[in-house]
Design an enzyme around this catalytic site. Structure first.
Site, PDB file in Angstrom:
ATOM      1  N   LYS A   1       0.782  -1.329  -0.234  1.00 37.59           N
ATOM      2  CA  LYS A   1      -0.174   0.090  -0.017  1.00 37.59           C
ATOM      3  C   LYS A   1       0.805   1.143  -0.049  1.00 37.59           C
ATOM      4  O   LYS A   1       1.790   1.362   0.839  1.00 37.59           O
ATOM      5  CB  LYS A   1      -0.839  -0.076   1.064  1.00 37.59           C
TER       6      LYS A   1
ATOM      7  N   LYS B   1      -2.275  -1.495  -3.732  1.00 36.74           N
ATOM      8  CA  LYS B   1      -3.101  -0.221  -3.675  1.00 36.74           C
ATOM      9  C   LYS B   1      -2.158   1.153  -3.669  1.00 36.74           C
ATOM     10  O   LYS B   1      -1.333   1.016  -3.189  1.00 36.74           O
ATOM     11  CB  LYS B   1      -3.835  -0.315  -2.261  1.00 36.74           C
TER      12      LYS B   1
HETATM   13  C1  PBG Z   1      -7.399   3.076   5.826  1.00 36.79           C
HETATM   14  C2  PBG Z   1      -7.848   3.194   4.380  1.00 36.79           C
HETATM   15  C3  PBG Z   1      -7.329   4.142   3.310  1.00 36.79           C
HETATM   16  C4  PBG Z   1      -8.081   3.572   2.411  1.00 36.79           C
HETATM   17  C5  PBG Z   1      -8.528   2.377   2.515  1.00 36.79           C
HETATM   18  N1  PBG Z   1      -8.129   1.942   3.699  1.00 36.79           N
HETATM   19  C6  PBG Z   1      -6.967   5.530   3.394  1.00 36.79           C
HETATM   20  C7  PBG Z   1      -5.799   5.796   3.768  1.00 36.79           C
HETATM   21  O1  PBG Z   1      -4.780   4.962   3.954  1.00 36.79           O
HETATM   22  O2  PBG Z   1      -5.232   6.893   3.895  1.00 36.79           O
HETATM   23  C8  PBG Z   1      -8.103   4.360   0.806  1.00 36.79           C
HETATM   24  C9  PBG Z   1      -9.243   3.757   0.155  1.00 36.79           C
HETATM   25  C10 PBG Z   1      -9.477   4.795  -0.989  1.00 36.79           C
HETATM   26  O3  PBG Z   1      -9.010   5.829  -1.376  1.00 36.79           O
HETATM   27  O4  PBG Z   1     -10.640   4.581  -1.880  1.00 36.79           O
HETATM   28  N2  PBG Z   1      -6.030   3.068   6.246  1.00 36.79           N
END
Ligand code: PBG
Length: 338
Positions: A208, A262
């Site tokens: 991520k 992601k």
């Molecule tokens: C929580 C999380 C996030 C997303 C999914 N789980 C946000 C982040 O890490 O700031 C992002 C999902 C999206 O942008 O659709 N940690």
């Protein structure tokens, strides 16, 4: 009269790849990437209240909904044959530890119960993280022992395990840790196994990235960090792509069943790298909020065609190697594919 000799054997004009493109049925026969609703996962944002359907401005068609509204969404997901939903909770009260997230009465725990009652066959996945629940908006416990304000990895692990176990006790079918803490998968696996939930899979947000594509989500989930940013735990987009493979390798060793990359669209090389290095490991791609919003915005202006672009993007993610697609288009895409 003899035919003129071919200019080359195996090349043009003998080989004409357009022969595979003339007839729509032939295109269908040779098509490899086929999307189906069963691979799509719909993200949903739940907060307390009744009859609440608060539009998320930057994500047209998406809402913060109350648990009673969730039941309808789950039934729709069942009718459309979606692969599942992933739940995000927005608590009434935030604090430094994100206490709502670990409480059996927390908003997500309530939502899970509603979802499982509404249509038990719909797979309920939960996002396991702290940023929506903490007053500082970071994905764990903050400390300053290291001399700078930082998320304390190992102190956070304890709470991550508690949160995941609480989700599973409420009925979650799968948990998806997204905080990018080292050891998070192992911490969850231990807690679930000790409690007898050996069969509950973990879908890890393994690779991520610290991405600006999450912008609209932070409005949706009210989870923007109140100071600093997430670059101390999420990956650097410019890092050696091998780092993503190390993340995946560690998560698999800790017991991850599915690994996620992601965002998706700007990271197709990462998806492909994971696919090539870990054959047989199911890969999920999160087609994140910013990827959705930018298409929506351009489509609203009439600059692009939403449906074609959405399906093309999802197909690209699958082609890169992701069999599971988390997307805000899940419901629409299922209808388009029908
Ligand atoms: C929580 C999380 C996030 C997303 C999914 N789980 C946000 C982040 O890490 O700031 C992002 C999902 C999206 O942008 O659709 N940690």
């Amino acid at each position: 009269m003899a035919k003129s000799p071919r200019k080359s054997i195996g090349g043009f004009p003998t080989t004409r790849l357009r022969r595979l493109r003339y007839h729509p049925a032939v295109r269908g026969l040779v098509r490899e990437t086929r999307l189906s609703p069963a691979q799509l996962v719909l993200p949903l944002f739940v907060r307390s209240g009744r009859n609440l359907r608060q539009p998320i401005a930057s994500m047209p068609g998406h809402f913060q909904i109350s648990p009673d509204q969730l039941a309808g969404e789950i039934q729709e997901a069942a009718e459309l044959g979606l692969g599942g939903v992933i739940l995000f909770g927005i608590p009434d009260e935030k604090d430094s530890l994100g206490s709502d997230s670990t409480s059996d009465q927390g908003i997500v725990q309530q939502a899970i119960q509603v979802a499982k009652q509404a249509a038990p066959q719909v797979l309920v996945i939960t996002d396991v993280c702290f940023c929506e629940y903490t007053d500082h908006g970071h994905c764990g416990v903050i400390n300053s022992r290291t001399g700078r304000v930082d998320v304390d990895n190992d102190a956070t692990l304890e709470l991550i395990g508690t949160q995941a176990l609480s989700h599973v006790r409420a009925g979650a079918d799968m948990v998806a840790p997204s905080g990018m803490m080292d050891g998070m998968v192992g911490a969850i696996r231990d807690r679930l196994d000790e409690a007898g939930f050996v069969h509950v899979p973990i879908m890890s947000y393994a690779a991520k990235y610290a991405s600006a594509f999450y912008g609209p989500f932070r409005e949706a989930a009210e989870s923007a960090p109140q100071f600093g940013d997430r670059r101390g735990y999420q990956m650097d987009p410019a890092a050696d792509p091998g780092q993503a493979l190390r993340e995946v390798e560690l998560d698999l060793a800790e017991g991850a069943d599915i690994v996620m990359v992601k965002p998706a669209l700007a990271y197709l090389d990462i998806i492909r790298g994971v696919r090539d290095h870990f054959p047989g490991v199911p890969i999920a791609a999160y087609n994140v909020s910013g990827e959705f919003s930018m298409v929506k915005a351009a489509a609203e202006r009439g600059w692009i065609d939403e449906r074609t672009i959405a399906l093309e993007s999802l197909a690209a993610m699958q082609r890169a190697g992701a069999g599971i697609l988390l997307t805000y288009w899940a419901k629409q895409a299922a209808r388009w594919l029908a």
